[in-house]
Write an enzyme that holds these catalytic residues in place. Structure first.
Site, PDB file in Angstrom:
ATOM      1  N   ILE A   1       7.873  15.366  -3.162  1.00 27.54           N
ATOM      2  CA  ILE A   1       8.153  14.569  -3.810  1.00 27.54           C
ATOM      3  C   ILE A   1       8.460  14.654  -5.379  1.00 27.54           C
ATOM      4  CG2 ILE A   1       8.157  11.989  -4.330  1.00 27.54           C
ATOM      5  CD1 ILE A   1       7.097  11.475  -1.875  1.00 27.54           C
TER       6      ILE A   1
ATOM      7  N   TYR B   1      -3.272   5.979   8.330  1.00 30.37           N
ATOM      8  CA  TYR B   1      -3.618   6.061   6.802  1.00 30.37           C
ATOM      9  C   TYR B   1      -4.949   5.870   6.277  1.00 30.37           C
ATOM     10  CZ  TYR B   1      -0.950   6.517   2.688  1.00 30.37           C
ATOM     11  OH  TYR B   1      -0.126   6.080   1.374  1.00 30.37           O
TER      12      TYR B   1
ATOM     13  N   LYS C   1      -4.137   2.570  -2.184  1.00 28.01           N
ATOM     14  CA  LYS C   1      -2.455   2.467  -2.559  1.00 28.01           C
ATOM     15  C   LYS C   1      -2.421   1.079  -3.219  1.00 28.01           C
ATOM     16  CE  LYS C   1      -0.313   6.663  -2.142  1.00 28.01           C
ATOM     17  NZ  LYS C   1      -0.067   7.121  -3.420  1.00 28.01           N
TER      18      LYS C   1
END
Length: 254
Positions: free
Chosen positions: A20, A155, A162
């Site tokens: 990314i 996850y 996050k």
């Protein structure tokens, strides 16, 4: 594109051409920015070097956020060359595999602390170092994921990490606002990156995202980079403390 012409952009977290951060570096370069690229260590350097060369990085420097002094050295180099910094792209996250692949209930204190330090506290440190260089305002961007809002299978501990990152982003946006520094997060959908492949059953996650997104297609790192350019541009001067979803609308599905 000249949306970032004359601006200096520091991109942290390039792992290889498919990451990314690489998409963000390329888009910022294409938009006219002077780009600084970092690599985590000598092992990673050969994979990051082609990206730095392709985007015409003006500085290519080592930065392991767990190594004392390396982050300060990067910001010092930026100050010495330009005397300013306009944008920071924070695209790093880490959790030991043993904790990443286990239940949140079973996460070790050491693994949790390391994940929070690398993935979240590093953003705070970068914001602190960037602030005196953003004399005419600036933009700080970080990368999050929908797993910080809802529980996404497999996850695991990165969901709470996050969530902490997003809360930190909002707090930084409020504190930095009076100095005209905007802080935002970008939330990409699942991508075929090296970081993503470390998640258990990632192929299943990718396929589900492809089928459930309104456009029934996956995003690319270039898509994320284009949004980073938009948020770093003067046209986004009123956007701060926000999360920009780049997932083809996947996040609107129940």
């Amino acid at each position: 594109m000249t949306a970032l012409k004359g601006k200096v952009v520091l991109v942290v977290g390039v792992a290889n051409a498919d990451s990314i951060a690489a998409g963000c570096a390329q888009a910022c370069s294409d938009a006219g920015a002077e780009v600084v690229v970092t690599y985590v260590n000598d092992t990673a350097k050969p994979y990051v070097q082609p990206v730095a060369d392709t985007v015409g990085a003006k500085l290519f420097l080592p930065l392991d956020v767990e190594v004392s002094g390396e982050m300060e050295a990067v910001f010092d180099a930026v100050r010495d060359r330009w005397g300013k910094l306009d944008t920071v792209v924070h695209s790093i996250a880490y959790c030991p595999a043993s904790d990443l692949h286990g239940r949140v209930t079973d996460c070790s204190a050491k693994g949790f602390a390391q994940a929070m330090d690398v993935s979240v506290h590093s953003l705070i440190r970068m914001a602190r170092l960037a602030e005196p260089l953003m004399t005419n305002g600036g933009t700080i961007l970080t990368m999050t994921y929908y797993g910080g809002e809802k529980v996404v299978d497999h996850y695991n501990i990165m969901g709470p990490v996050k969530a902490a990152l997003e809360g930190t982003m909002r707090a930084l946006a409020v504190e930095s606002g009076p100095k005209n520094i905007r802080v935002n997060a970008i939330s990409p959908g699942p991508l075929q990156t090296r970081a993503g492949s470390g998640i258990a059953h990632f192929d299943t996650l990718i396929n589900a995202a492809r089928l459930r997104a309104p456009g029934q297609c996956l995003i690319t790192v270039a898509d994320v980079g284009n949004v980073a350019v938009m948020l770093a541009s003067d046209g986004a001067r009123s956007i701060s403390g926000d999360i920009a979803y780049v997932d083809g609308g996947l996040h609107v599905r129940a």
